[in-house]
Design a protein around this motif. Structure first.
Motif, short mmCIF file in Angstrom:
data_model
loop_
_atom_site.label_atom_id
_atom_site.label_comp_id
_atom_site.label_asym_id
_atom_site.label_seq_id
_atom_site.Cartn_x
_atom_site.Cartn_y
_atom_site.Cartn_z
N GLY A 303 0.79 -1.22 0.00
CA GLY A 303 0.00 0.00 0.00
C GLY A 303 0.82 1.27 0.00
O GLY A 303 0.30 2.36 -0.24
N LYS A 304 2.14 1.15 0.26
CA LYS A 304 3.01 2.32 0.23
C LYS A 304 4.46 1.87 0.07
O LYS A 304 4.83 0.76 0.47
N PRO A 305 5.31 2.73 -0.52
CA PRO A 305 6.72 2.36 -0.68
C PRO A 305 7.50 2.62 0.60
O PRO A 305 7.16 3.51 1.39
N THR A 306 8.55 1.85 0.81
CA THR A 306 9.42 2.05 1.97
C THR A 306 10.87 2.33 1.57
O THR A 306 11.62 2.90 2.37
N THR A 307 11.27 1.91 0.38
CA THR A 307 12.64 2.15 -0.07
C THR A 307 12.78 3.61 -0.49
O THR A 307 11.98 4.11 -1.29
N GLU A 308 13.79 4.29 0.04
CA GLU A 308 14.00 5.71 -0.28
C GLU A 308 14.74 5.86 -1.61
O GLU A 308 15.49 4.99 -2.03
N PHE A 309 14.52 7.01 -2.25
CA PHE A 309 15.31 7.36 -3.42
C PHE A 309 16.71 7.77 -2.97
O PHE A 309 17.01 7.87 -1.78
N MET A 310 17.59 8.03 -3.94
CA MET A 310 18.99 8.34 -3.65
C MET A 310 19.12 9.70 -2.95
O MET A 310 18.32 10.62 -3.19
#
Length: 343
Positions: A303-310
Motif C-alpha cells: 500500500g506504500k513504498p518504503t525504499t527511499e530514493f537516492m
C-alpha cells in the motif's frame, strides 16, 4: 573492437582499448573523436580495426587504461532517444497508481528525446544544485540500461534493416528525478527538468565483440547493479525485452532520418518472475535496475513504498560481465553530490 573517449576538450580524444580493458592506443591519426569516426564509419572502421588488432598483438604504442580518465564515449551527441522496451517496467509503474496498461504499449514503443549536449563521465558524480531537503523531494533515481549508437539511418527503415545500422553498444545510467516527472508529464509536453545528464559506460563495443550474446537486436547478458555496495539488480537484458533495438531504431526513424552518432536506449532493464513482478536478489529474484521499480512493488504489495530514493553520498555501480567474469564495458560508478554553482 572497444572504443573510448578520454577527457579532452568538449568531445574527448578517441582511443582504442584492449579487450581486457588494461591498455589503450591513441586513434587520433585515424579520427580525433568518436563522432568524427562515426561520420565516416565506412572508411574509418577498417582502419580502426587494423589498429585494434595491432594493439592486441603488441605492435602498437600503448598506455595504461584507467576508466576514471574517460568521458562518456560520446561526451555529447546529436541525438539521445531513450525507449522503454521492457514493458514489465511500464506495467508496474502504471499498476502502482491504479492505471491499466493500454494494449498499444505492446505494439508501439514508448520513447522520449533526452538532453544530449553534455553527458557526464562514467565515474563522474551525479550533481544537483539544491540542498538535501530539496533533492529528497526530487526523487533521485538511477536507471540501468543498454544503449546503442548508429551510423546514418534513413527515414522509414524496417526493423530488420535497422539492426545493420547498430555500430556500437554501451551501458547507460539514465538518471531520473522521479518527483518532478508527474508535474512535467501533466503539462502534456514531456520530460525536461526531470531528466538530468546521463552517464555511459567507459567503453563502447562493436557487436561482433559480444559473440552470440548479441543476437536478434538484443544483448543477452545480465546487467549488474550494486547500490551502496550491495547487490541490487541482476536482470537479464535479453529477457522480457518487448522491442529489440531494430524496432526502437525503426520507431525513431519513422518520420525523420537519424544522423550518425544517434544514441538509442533500451529503457530500464526489467524482468518478470514466474509471470509476476520481480523480487529482490536476497529473496531469489533478479532484483531491479532502478529504485522506482521496487517502490512500485512495495506499493502494490503493502500500500506504500518504503525504499527511499537516492540522497547525497549514495553510490550506484552498473556493469556487465562476460562468461569468465570480466567486465565488458567497464564500470559506471557514481555518487550523488551537491553541485555548487560557479556563477
Amino acid at each position: 573492437m572497444k572504443l573510448a573517449s578520454l577527457k579532452q576538450g568538449r568531445d574527448g580524444r578517441l582511443v582504442i582499448v584492449s579487450q581486457d580493458l588494461t591498455r589503450y592506443t591513441d586513434a587520433g591519426r585515424i579520427a580525433p573523436t568518436l563522432q568524427a569516426a562515426l561520420d565516416d564509419w565506412t572508411n574509418v572502421e577498417p582502419r580502426l580495426r587494423e589498429l585494434s588488432q595491432s594493439l592486441e598483438a603488441g605492435a602498437a604504442p600503448v598506455e595504461r587504461f584507467h576508466e576514471r580518465d574517460c568521458a562518456s564515449p560520446l561526451p555529447r551527441a546529436f541525438q539521445w532517444a531513450d525507449g522503454s522496451a521492457y514493458v514489465n517496467h511500464v506495467e508496474l509503474v502504471r499498476k502502482a497508481r491504479g492505471a491499466e496498461i493500454p494494449d498499444s504499449f505492446w505494439t508501439d514503443p514508448l520513447m522520449y528525446q533526452g538532453g544530449s549536449d553534455s553527458f557526464i563521465g562514467p565515474r563522474d558524480t551525479i550533481r544537483l544544485a539544491h540542498d538535501e531537503a530539496e533533492c529528497a523531494k526530487m526523487g533521485i533515481d538511477m536507471e540501468a540500461e543498454v544503449s546503442i549508437i548508429t551510423d546514418d539511418v534513413p527515414m522509414g527503415i524496417t526493423p530488420e534493416k535497422a539492426r545493420d545500422h547498430i555500430k556500437l553498444i554501451m551501458l547507460v545510467n539514465d538518471v531520473s528525478l522521479r518527483g518532478l516527472i508527474p508535474a512535467e508529464l501533466a503539462k502534456g509536453f514531456g520530460f525536461f527538468q526531470s531528466k538530468p545528464s546521463s552517464a555511459f559506460s567507459p567503453v563502447a563495443v562493436t557487436p561482433d565483440m559480444l559473440g552470440d550474446d548479441w543476437r536478434d537486436g538484443k544483448l543477452h547478458r545480465p546487467l549488474n547493479v550494486d547500490y551502496n555496495g550491495q547487490p541490487f539488480g541482476r536482470a537479464e537484458a535479453g529477457v522480457d525485452m518487448t522491442f529489440d533495438f531494430g524496432q526502437l531504431i525503426a520507431h525513431a526513424a519513422k518520420t525523420r532520418n537519424l544522423c550518425a552518432g544517434t544514441i538509442i536506449g533500451s529503457g530500464t532493464v526489467s524482468n518478470k518472475l514466474d509471470g509476476g513482478p520481480g523480487k529482490p536478489i536476497n529473496e531469489g529474484g533478479a532484483g531491479y535496475s532502478c529504485i522506482a521499480e521496487i517502490r512500485m512493488i512495495e506499493t502494490i504489495r503493502d500500500g506504500k513504498p518504503t525504499t527511499e530514493f537516492m540522497k547525497f553520498g549514495d553510490q550506484v555501480r552498473i556493469w556487465m560481465e562476460d562468461d569468465k567474469g570480466h567486465t565488458i564495458f567497464g564500470d559506471i560508478d557514481q555518487q550523488v553530490e551537491r553541485h555548487e554553482p560557479t556563477a
